[in-house]
Design an enzyme around this catalytic site. Structure first.
Site, mmCIF file in Angstrom:
data_model
loop_
_atom_site.group_PDB
_atom_site.id
_atom_site.type_symbol
_atom_site.label_atom_id
_atom_site.label_comp_id
_atom_site.label_asym_id
_atom_site.label_seq_id
_atom_site.Cartn_x
_atom_site.Cartn_y
_atom_site.Cartn_z
ATOM 1 N N HIS A 140 -52.275 24.048 7.011
ATOM 2 C CA HIS A 140 -51.431 22.894 6.666
ATOM 3 C C HIS A 140 -51.924 22.233 5.377
ATOM 4 C CE1 HIS A 140 -48.728 19.504 8.044
ATOM 5 N NE2 HIS A 140 -49.437 18.909 7.110
ATOM 6 N N GLU A 141 -53.213 21.918 5.327
ATOM 7 C CA GLU A 141 -53.769 21.257 4.140
ATOM 8 C C GLU A 141 -53.799 22.198 2.943
ATOM 9 O OE1 GLU A 141 -54.112 18.124 4.005
ATOM 10 O OE2 GLU A 141 -53.766 17.869 6.157
ATOM 11 N N HIS B 63 -50.403 21.941 1.231
ATOM 12 C CA HIS B 63 -50.281 20.787 0.334
ATOM 13 C C HIS B 63 -51.042 21.022 -0.968
ATOM 14 C CE1 HIS B 63 -48.228 18.336 3.233
ATOM 15 N NE2 HIS B 63 -49.255 18.248 4.056
ATOM 16 N N ASP C 32 -45.739 13.456 6.836
ATOM 17 C CA ASP C 32 -45.175 14.084 5.633
ATOM 18 C C ASP C 32 -43.657 13.937 5.629
ATOM 19 O OD1 ASP C 32 -47.761 14.996 5.018
ATOM 20 O OD2 ASP C 32 -47.450 16.846 6.151
#
Length: 232
Positions: free
Chosen positions: A69-70, A73, A147
């Site tokens: 997930h990170e 980004h 988000d």
């Protein structure tokens, strides 16, 4: 100091004082006679994440999801903007917060249409990375809730305040209280940008995987480490 300054864009004088006070307490707690970068890092995390660091076990499946997930980004920021990422971490917090990507815009002030759309893609990149990890949209998690909230607010302003949608150069908030008329266009724009995000991450999936694996190994990466991984 430059590294600290990049993280503290937008901090007021009181915010900086709170950061340094917390860092001083941490330095004293470990018996140091001076505040060092490790203390500032810990203080910054504690203030932003509202809790103390909690180490993760790299083999935990949830940690793998957070890492992807990170990484989503982070990679999308690097692909679409010149913005700085001082730190990306999957270190847990006693407050229950998961990973976080600390991103700093290179330029302040006016933002163009392309930059706003890219920002929405960056917000969607965590969810898209989860989908690529599992290969199944039904297995994505609730981790993208914040988000999605931020992206929805930006899409609303993009269409109703900045006059960048199909309805023309109108501030729709002056014409009616609700935003019912733009929901359809907002939905269409959201789907379009998510598909673009998913497509770009799919194209660079090897980079995405390397970033995620490095996060699982080290838990925290700084910008030079991120750039080195992507350059390789």
């Amino acid at each position: 100091l430059e590294q600290v300054a990049q993280r503290c864009v937008g901090f007021s004088g009181a915010d900086l004082e709170a950061l340094l006070n917390e860092a001083a307490l941490l330095a004293a707690g470990r018996g140091s006679g001076k505040v060092e970068l490790v203390d500032l890092d810990e203080a910054f995390f504690k203030i932003l994440m509202q809790g103390n660091k909690m180490s993760r076990k790299a083999q935990d499946e949830m940690n793998k999801i957070i890492a992807w997930h990170e990484a989503g980004h982070t990679l999308m920021t690097k692909l679409l903007t010149d913005d700085s990422i001082s730190t990306v971490t999957i270190v847990g917090s006693s407050s229950g917060a998961g990973g976080v990507t600390f991103r700093t815009p290179r330029q302040e002030g006016l933002q163009n249409k392309k930059y706003l759309r890219n920002n929405i893609c960056i917000m969607y990149a965590g969810r898209a990375a989860e989908q690529l990890l599992h290969g199944d949209q039904d297995l994505v998690t609730t981790g993208a809730a914040q988000d999605i909230k931020q992206a929805t607010g930006l899409i609303r302003d993009y269409l109703s305040l900045y006059g960048m949608g199909d309805m023309g150069l109108l501030d729709l908030s002056q014409l009616r209280r609700d935003y019912g008329d733009i929901v359809e266009e907002a939905s269409r724009l959201s789907k379009e940008l998510y598909e673009q995000t998913l497509s770009l991450l799919t194209e660079h999936k090897e980079m995405l995987q390397k970033l995620a694996e490095s996060l699982l190994e080290h838990e925290t990466l700084n910008e030079s480490q991120i750039d080195a991984i992507l350059a390789a």
